[in-house]
Design an enzyme around this catalytic site. Structure first.
Site, mmCIF file in Angstrom:
data_model
loop_
_atom_site.group_PDB
_atom_site.id
_atom_site.type_symbol
_atom_site.label_atom_id
_atom_site.label_comp_id
_atom_site.label_asym_id
_atom_site.label_seq_id
_atom_site.Cartn_x
_atom_site.Cartn_y
_atom_site.Cartn_z
ATOM 1 N N LYS A 1 9.585 -69.828 -26.572
ATOM 2 C CA LYS A 1 8.819 -69.670 -27.806
ATOM 3 C C LYS A 1 7.320 -69.935 -27.545
ATOM 4 O O LYS A 1 6.954 -70.458 -26.472
ATOM 5 C CB LYS A 1 9.373 -70.638 -28.859
ATOM 6 N N TYR B 1 15.865 -64.251 -36.746
ATOM 7 C CA TYR B 1 16.437 -65.461 -37.353
ATOM 8 C C TYR B 1 17.136 -65.175 -38.679
ATOM 9 O O TYR B 1 17.262 -66.078 -39.514
ATOM 10 C CB TYR B 1 15.331 -66.501 -37.564
ATOM 11 N N GLU C 1 21.196 -59.933 -30.147
ATOM 12 C CA GLU C 1 19.819 -60.321 -29.802
ATOM 13 C C GLU C 1 19.293 -59.513 -28.616
ATOM 14 O O GLU C 1 18.127 -59.116 -28.608
ATOM 15 C CB GLU C 1 19.759 -61.831 -29.519
ATOM 16 N N ASN D 1 10.648 -76.824 -30.371
ATOM 17 C CA ASN D 1 11.660 -77.103 -29.342
ATOM 18 C C ASN D 1 11.685 -76.068 -28.204
ATOM 19 O O ASN D 1 12.651 -75.956 -27.466
ATOM 20 C CB ASN D 1 13.041 -77.315 -29.971
ATOM 21 N N HIS E 1 14.664 -70.633 -27.125
ATOM 22 C CA HIS E 1 15.801 -70.103 -27.902
ATOM 23 C C HIS E 1 16.868 -69.606 -26.928
ATOM 24 O O HIS E 1 16.550 -69.039 -25.890
ATOM 25 C CB HIS E 1 15.351 -68.921 -28.772
HETATM 26 P P1 IDP Z 1 19.108 -73.360 -32.009
HETATM 27 O O1 IDP Z 1 17.714 -72.873 -31.672
HETATM 28 O O2 IDP Z 1 19.450 -74.589 -31.216
HETATM 29 O O3 IDP Z 1 20.131 -72.283 -31.936
HETATM 30 P P2 IDP Z 1 19.282 -73.099 -34.908
HETATM 31 O O4 IDP Z 1 20.039 -73.983 -35.825
HETATM 32 O O5 IDP Z 1 19.784 -71.715 -34.673
HETATM 33 O O6 IDP Z 1 19.080 -73.891 -33.539
HETATM 34 O O7 IDP Z 1 17.811 -73.023 -35.474
HETATM 35 C C1 IDP Z 1 16.878 -72.098 -34.979
HETATM 36 C C2 IDP Z 1 15.541 -72.764 -34.825
HETATM 37 O O8 IDP Z 1 15.103 -73.182 -36.095
HETATM 38 C C3 IDP Z 1 15.555 -74.024 -33.990
HETATM 39 O O9 IDP Z 1 15.491 -73.802 -32.615
HETATM 40 C C4 IDP Z 1 14.324 -74.721 -34.509
HETATM 41 O O10 IDP Z 1 13.160 -74.157 -33.919
HETATM 42 C C5 IDP Z 1 14.338 -74.361 -35.973
HETATM 43 N N1 IDP Z 1 14.983 -75.410 -36.767
HETATM 44 C C6 IDP Z 1 16.286 -75.723 -36.837
HETATM 45 N N2 IDP Z 1 16.517 -76.740 -37.662
HETATM 46 C C7 IDP Z 1 15.299 -77.080 -38.148
HETATM 47 C C8 IDP Z 1 14.871 -78.086 -39.076
HETATM 48 O O11 IDP Z 1 15.644 -78.870 -39.601
HETATM 49 N N3 IDP Z 1 13.535 -78.141 -39.310
HETATM 50 C C9 IDP Z 1 12.644 -77.294 -38.754
HETATM 51 N N4 IDP Z 1 13.004 -76.343 -37.878
HETATM 52 C C10 IDP Z 1 14.310 -76.238 -37.584
HETATM 53 MG MG MG Z 2 20.474 -70.577 -33.092
#
Ligand code: IDP
Ligand code: MG
Length: 237
Positions: free
Chosen positions: A95, A135, A212, A198, A201
């Protein structure tokens, strides 16, 4: 002349077989058959080569018999060659935060050193609309808009990695969504601090991986090749 015929037969075989096979990962896949064609046409005795030698003038007959020889050639694959052709693929993206923090090489090297194979890569700035498509399953979440703004705020490294178990193990390499909960040794555990930044992805399952990959890449941007390391990464005793 002979090598030209071989090349076009291999190309045609790849097109034909990849169109007919992707449905079942358990069945002998298009990639496996294409690999069989490539292996077969690379040097093993096939009726294609035999025809070309005996009757070089009759290109179309040689070409067709080469195709007919493919199922047989598929079974001539060594276990390793067939195995390499069957490997699964996942979509991984660095990202904008990971790119801006100079973590591209670090992240790629973790997948590479594990033994996974890079089969597609590009740098793109996704539009907000594209980020929303990527997303789409999170559109009801309160952070959806901010997340899509962020993904489209700068360059992203989009990649496809291939290997046995790469979808599930890729997620292990990445670590838990919230870096506060990611184990040390994982990418997010070692390199990120908060969930909103984080850095990486990874597809979370076979269906998402397929969707994807086709959202981010055209089929001809994916490169099928045999890595020299494969015979050392895979094998059984
Ligand atoms: P993942 O990336 O580990 O698959 P997902 O639940 O699919 O996690 O969420 C996608 C992205 O959304 C996460 O990587 C993160 O960047 C963001 N995200 C997930 N949960 C939160 C939250 O509670 N607050 C803000 N951003 C979030
Ligand atoms: Mg995800």
């Amino acid at each position: 002349m002979r090598s030209e015929i071989c090349r076009s037969a291999a190309r045609a075989a790849r097109t034909l077989l990849s169109a007919s096979t992707r449905q079942s990962s358990r069945a002998f896949s298009g990639r496996a058959a294409a690999a069989a064609a490539a292996v077969s046409l690379r040097g093993r005795a096939t009726s294609l080569a035999a025809h070309s030698r005996v009757d070089p003038g009759n290109a179309s007959r040689s070409w067709i018999s080469g195709l007919l020889a493919l199922p047989a050639a598929a079974y001539m694959l060594t276990e390793q060659e067939a195995h390499a052709a069957e490997l699964e693929r996942t979509f991984i993206a660095i990202k904008p935060d990971g790119v801006q923090r100079g973590l591209i090489a670090e992240i790629i090297s973790r997948f590479e050193r594990k033994g996974f194979k890079l089969v597609a890569i590009k740098i793109v700035v996704p539009s907000k609309d594209f980020a929303q498509k990527h997303y789409h399953d999170l559109k009801e979440r309160p952070f959806f808009n901010g997340l899509c703004d962020f993904l489209s705020s700068g360059p992203v490294i989009a990649m496809v990695w291939e290997g046995e178990g790469v979808i599930k193990y890729g997620r292990k390499l990445i670590g838990a969504t919230d870096p506060q909960k990611s184990e040390p040794g994982t990418i997010r555990g070692d390199l990120a601090v908060v969930v909103g930044r984080n850095i990486i992805h990874g597809s979370d399952g076979p269906e998402t991986a397929k969707d994807e990959i086709s959202l981010w890449f055209k089929p001809d941007e994916l490169v099928s090749y045999t890595s020299n390391a494969e015979k050392w990464v895979y094998g059984s005793n």
